[in-house]
Design a protein around this motif. Structure first.
Motif, PDB file in Angstrom:
ATOM      1  N   ALA A  13       0.863  -1.176   0.000  1.00 16.53           N
ATOM      2  CA  ALA A  13       0.000   0.000   0.000  1.00 16.53           C
ATOM      3  C   ALA A  13       0.900   1.226   0.000  1.00 16.53           C
ATOM      4  N   VAL A  14       0.558   2.213  -0.814  1.00 18.74           N
ATOM      5  CA  VAL A  14       1.327   3.454  -0.896  1.00 18.74           C
ATOM      6  C   VAL A  14       0.388   4.604  -0.566  1.00 18.74           C
ATOM      7  N   THR A  15       0.844   5.484   0.328  1.00 17.17           N
ATOM      8  CA  THR A  15       0.103   6.698   0.629  1.00 17.17           C
ATOM      9  C   THR A  15       1.005   7.892   0.334  1.00 17.17           C
ATOM     10  N   VAL A  16       0.527   8.794  -0.512  1.00 18.11           N
ATOM     11  CA  VAL A  16       1.255  10.018  -0.834  1.00 18.11           C
ATOM     12  C   VAL A  16       0.798  11.078   0.163  1.00 18.11           C
ATOM     13  N   VAL A  17       1.740  11.669   0.886  1.00 20.80           N
ATOM     14  CA  VAL A  17       1.400  12.620   1.940  1.00 20.80           C
ATOM     15  C   VAL A  17       1.496  14.059   1.449  1.00 20.80           C
ATOM     16  N   GLY A  18       2.588  14.426   0.802  1.00 23.02           N
ATOM     17  CA  GLY A  18       2.723  15.807   0.344  1.00 23.02           C
ATOM     18  C   GLY A  18       4.086  16.072  -0.254  1.00 23.02           C
ATOM     19  N   GLY A  19       4.315  17.334  -0.562  1.00 16.55           N
ATOM     20  CA  GLY A  19       5.583  17.780  -1.102  1.00 16.55           C
ATOM     21  C   GLY A  19       5.857  19.181  -0.582  1.00 16.55           C
ATOM     22  N   SER A  20       7.099  19.635  -0.737  1.00 20.21           N
ATOM     23  CA  SER A  20       7.416  20.980  -0.272  1.00 20.21           C
ATOM     24  C   SER A  20       8.455  21.617  -1.181  1.00 20.21           C
ATOM     25  N   ASN A  21       8.337  22.921  -1.315  1.00 23.36           N
ATOM     26  CA  ASN A  21       9.287  23.734  -2.084  1.00 23.36           C
ATOM     27  C   ASN A  21       9.460  23.237  -3.525  1.00 23.36           C
ATOM     28  N   LEU A  22       8.340  22.907  -4.167  1.00 25.01           N
ATOM     29  CA  LEU A  22       8.404  22.462  -5.552  1.00 25.01           C
ATOM     30  C   LEU A  22       8.754  23.628  -6.473  1.00 25.01           C
ATOM     31  N   LYS A  23       9.225  23.313  -7.639  1.00 28.55           N
ATOM     32  CA  LYS A  23       9.573  24.331  -8.630  1.00 28.55           C
ATOM     33  C   LYS A  23       8.298  24.942  -9.202  1.00 28.55           C
ATOM     34  N   ALA A  24       8.268  26.266  -9.289  1.00 27.63           N
ATOM     35  CA  ALA A  24       7.117  26.966  -9.873  1.00 27.63           C
ATOM     36  C   ALA A  24       7.099  26.737 -11.376  1.00 27.63           C
ATOM     37  N   MET A  25       5.950  26.294 -11.903  1.00 27.75           N
ATOM     38  CA  MET A  25       5.839  26.001 -13.327  1.00 27.75           C
ATOM     39  C   MET A  25       4.802  26.887 -14.023  1.00 27.75           C
ATOM     40  N   ASP A  26       4.002  27.637 -13.259  1.00 27.83           N
ATOM     41  CA  ASP A  26       2.987  28.521 -13.832  1.00 27.83           C
ATOM     42  C   ASP A  26       3.515  29.953 -13.853  1.00 27.83           C
ATOM     43  N   PHE A  27       2.896  30.792 -14.676  1.00 28.44           N
ATOM     44  CA  PHE A  27       3.305  32.193 -14.773  1.00 28.44           C
ATOM     45  C   PHE A  27       3.147  32.932 -13.446  1.00 28.44           C
ATOM     46  N   GLY A  28       2.197  32.552 -12.629  1.00 27.30           N
ATOM     47  CA  GLY A  28       1.957  33.227 -11.358  1.00 27.30           C
ATOM     48  C   GLY A  28       2.900  32.807 -10.246  1.00 27.30           C
ATOM     49  N   GLY A  29       3.899  31.990 -10.548  1.00 29.00           N
ATOM     50  CA  GLY A  29       4.860  31.563  -9.534  1.00 29.00           C
ATOM     51  C   GLY A  29       4.402  30.365  -8.720  1.00 29.00           C
TER      52      GLY A  29
END
Length: 85
Positions: A13-29
């Protein structure tokens, strides 16, 4: 965990909890992140290509660089089965 004629059959079983400080990929940052869950099975004899099982993907967390899927039912992938090789 079960047993077949070819050997042990395992379930994960795999549970994805979260992420942090990802790279901004949209124009709004920001970004609209999601996680694809894949399992790779390497064959016991290491011959040939490994098998890739597409398990699923989490929901998209809109406009964030710190996504949190904690407690979200779409971020848990039960009963991922590894068949014996």
């Amino acid at each position: 965990r079960g047993l077949t004629a070819a050997g042990p059959r395992l379930a994960y079983a795999v549970t994805v909890v979260g992420g942090s400080n990802l790279k901004a990929m949209d124009f709004g940052g920001k970004s609209d992140p999601y996680v694809k869950v894949r399992c790779i099975q390497v064959h016991n004899n290491n011959e040939g290509n490994p098998s890739i099982l597409e398990v699923g993907k989490t929901p998209v967390c809109s406009s964030t660089l710190n996504p949190n899927w904690s407690g979200h039912p779409g971020a848990t992938f039960p009963n991922i089965v590894k068949e014996p090789t």
